[in-house]
Design a protein around this motif. Structure first.
Motif, PDB file in Angstrom:
ATOM      1  N   MET A   1      39.739  34.918  -3.716  1.00 18.86           N
ATOM      2  CA  MET A   1      39.177  33.636  -4.134  1.00 18.86           C
ATOM      3  C   MET A   1      39.664  32.518  -3.221  1.00 18.86           C
ATOM      4  O   MET A   1      38.885  31.654  -2.801  1.00 18.86           O
ATOM      5  CB  MET A   1      39.554  33.329  -5.582  1.00 18.86           C
ATOM      6  CG  MET A   1      38.953  32.037  -6.116  1.00 18.86           C
ATOM      7  SD  MET A   1      39.622  31.558  -7.735  1.00 18.86           S
ATOM      8  CE  MET A   1      39.005  32.880  -8.774  1.00 18.86           C
TER       9      MET A   1
ATOM     10  N   THR B   1      33.235  33.680 -10.882  1.00 22.50           N
ATOM     11  CA  THR B   1      33.007  34.341  -9.597  1.00 22.50           C
ATOM     12  C   THR B   1      33.540  35.768  -9.637  1.00 22.50           C
ATOM     13  O   THR B   1      34.467  36.084 -10.389  1.00 22.50           O
ATOM     14  CB  THR B   1      33.711  33.577  -8.459  1.00 22.50           C
ATOM     15  OG1 THR B   1      35.133  33.706  -8.600  1.00 22.50           O
ATOM     16  CG2 THR B   1      33.327  32.100  -8.464  1.00 22.50           C
TER      17      THR B   1
ATOM     18  N   TYR C   1      35.293  28.612 -11.201  1.00 24.65           N
ATOM     19  CA  TYR C   1      35.657  29.761 -10.367  1.00 24.65           C
ATOM     20  C   TYR C   1      35.963  31.007 -11.195  1.00 24.65           C
ATOM     21  O   TYR C   1      36.034  32.118 -10.650  1.00 24.65           O
ATOM     22  CB  TYR C   1      36.849  29.414  -9.473  1.00 24.65           C
ATOM     23  CG  TYR C   1      36.470  28.553  -8.289  1.00 24.65           C
ATOM     24  CD1 TYR C   1      36.010  29.124  -7.104  1.00 24.65           C
ATOM     25  CD2 TYR C   1      36.556  27.168  -8.356  1.00 24.65           C
ATOM     26  CE1 TYR C   1      35.653  28.337  -6.012  1.00 24.65           C
ATOM     27  CE2 TYR C   1      36.206  26.370  -7.280  1.00 24.65           C
ATOM     28  CZ  TYR C   1      35.748  26.961  -6.113  1.00 24.65           C
ATOM     29  OH  TYR C   1      35.386  26.178  -5.039  1.00 24.65           O
TER      30      TYR C   1
ATOM     31  N   ALA D   1      32.574  33.079  -4.798  1.00 21.18           N
ATOM     32  CA  ALA D   1      33.362  31.850  -4.670  1.00 21.18           C
ATOM     33  C   ALA D   1      32.960  31.016  -3.463  1.00 21.18           C
ATOM     34  O   ALA D   1      32.903  29.785  -3.543  1.00 21.18           O
ATOM     35  CB  ALA D   1      34.845  32.201  -4.601  1.00 21.18           C
TER      36      ALA D   1
ATOM     37  N   GLN E   1      39.950  24.320  -4.979  1.00 19.78           N
ATOM     38  CA  GLN E   1      39.839  25.418  -5.943  1.00 19.78           C
ATOM     39  C   GLN E   1      41.162  25.471  -6.690  1.00 19.78           C
ATOM     40  O   GLN E   1      42.222  25.626  -6.101  1.00 19.78           O
ATOM     41  CB  GLN E   1      39.554  26.730  -5.210  1.00 19.78           C
ATOM     42  CG  GLN E   1      39.827  27.996  -6.005  1.00 19.78           C
ATOM     43  CD  GLN E   1      41.123  28.645  -5.550  1.00 19.78           C
ATOM     44  OE1 GLN E   1      41.343  28.847  -4.363  1.00 19.78           O
ATOM     45  NE2 GLN E   1      41.995  28.964  -6.493  1.00 19.78           N
TER      46      GLN E   1
END
Length: 353
Positions: A32, A248, A245, A336, A21
């Motif tokens: 996250m 999210t 991401y 996520a 990520q």
């Protein structure tokens, strides 16, 4: 997982799925990072815009929630020499916008800053001992890098050319992120400032794989399982995914950024130096259209953003950076952890066909 074609990076970093990520300053939250970690990926915390105290607080919350490996990312640029004349020319260029929007042109210009990796940041690394430390814009000076490596951390950095990848391996990187021109946010370029030398991931990745012996991570334009499989087929051991991401609930993006990600056309990203002084990819907005996405008047990184702050406060959509990679149109509204698990499972299905 033995189902992945190349497990070198999984073994090196102690993760389960070949997904990193991406650290996205201003958008990535500890939540996250934790979610990506718990899905078996490598969660990444960006430190460039955090104070030392904020960095300590974020790492404390992550460590309390998860014992899985984490990555902490730092910028390692050299702060520029003061250039008041250039700063004044830049603000003068923006004066019509100040007048139009009712911002106070004569007030002191706010400071736009991105902290480079330094002794204080290294002390945080030594205290928290993250399993991975990554850098953008090359690597820090050898004494600091040696201290990082002495903690046992694996070191990653981004390469935007084959030459940069070779340099990073020669200077101690344990794995290299091949950053195609499709990627959102700041270009990691550090051996050259020539944007004409920047190429797409499909051309860059196999050349870097052939040029170095360490594991290579693909970044840029990867937004779904198809992109993961393609990157693995070109020799990557893993992928780094950022823009996906941003969709999210764990991401912190402004209302304008949120709308742009969901409603802009797929062709509406460009590299720009207006917001910080370094090229970075974002969704085109008013100031990029009217001043040109790359403008030589912009002060050196990271100083360009200060004069834009009062304008951003008046018109966020028109004057804030809206970072996004070229694959933002593939974004899906998922938490996520679920996003990470879905990407991994779908990629495995495609690999098993």
């Amino acid at each position: 997982m033995s189902s992945w074609p190349d497990t070198r990076l999984l073994d090196l970093l102690g993760i389960e799925v070949p997904i990193i990520q991406a650290p996205m300053a201003g958008a990535t939250t500890p939540a996250m990072v934790i979610a990506a970690n718990e899905a078996g990926a490598l969660g990444s915390l960006p430190a460039a815009t955090l104070s030392i105290e904020q960095l300590r607080e974020a790492l404390t919350s992550i460590r309390q929630a998860s014992q899985r490996p984490i990555n902490v990312n730092f910028f390692c640029h050299q702060p520029p020499q003061a250039d008041e004349a250039r700063d004044r020319r830049w603000k003068d260029l923006l004066e019509p916008y100040y007048r139009e929007l009712g911002a106070d042109f004569d007030a002191p210009t706010p400071v736009s800053n991105r902290a480079p990796f330094n002794d204080a940041a290294c002390e945080v690394v030594e205290a928290f001992r993250p399993e991975v430390v990554s850098f953008h814009f090359g690597l820090p000076e050898k004494a600091l890098l040696d201290r990082v490596k002495a903690t046992g951390a694996k070191v990653l950095s981004s390469a935007t050319t084959v030459e940069e990848a070779v340099w990073l391996e020669q200077h101690g990187c344990d794995a290299i992120i091949a950053m195609g021109i499709e990627a959102g946010g700041h270009r990691g370029m550090f051996l050259s400032d020539d944007l004409n030398s920047q190429i797409g991931l499909m051309a860059l990745l196999p050349q870097i794989v052939d040029a170095v012996s360490v594991p290579v991570i693909a970044a840029g334009g990867i937004g779904d399982a198809r992109g993961i499989v393609a990157a693995l087929a070109l020799g990557a051991c893993a992928v780094q995914i950022g823009t996906a991401y941003l969709f999210t609930p764990e991401a912190t993006v402004s209302a304008s950024h949120y709308r742009a990600l969901r409603h802009a056309q797929a062709s509406e990203t460009a590299l720009t130096n207006l917001f910080t002084g370094r090229p970075a990819r974002g969704i085109v907005n008013r100031v990029m259209r009217e001043l040109g996405a790359i403008n030589p008047a912009a002060p050196a990184f990271p100083g360009a953003g200060g004069a834009l702050m009062p304008l951003k406060a008046k018109d966020e959509a028109g004057f804030a950076n809206l970072w996004a990679g070229q694959a933002f149109g593939l974004g899906r509204e998922l938490p996520a952890r679920q996003l990470t698990e879905s990407l991994a499972s779908q990629a495995l299905k495609r690999l098993s066909r």
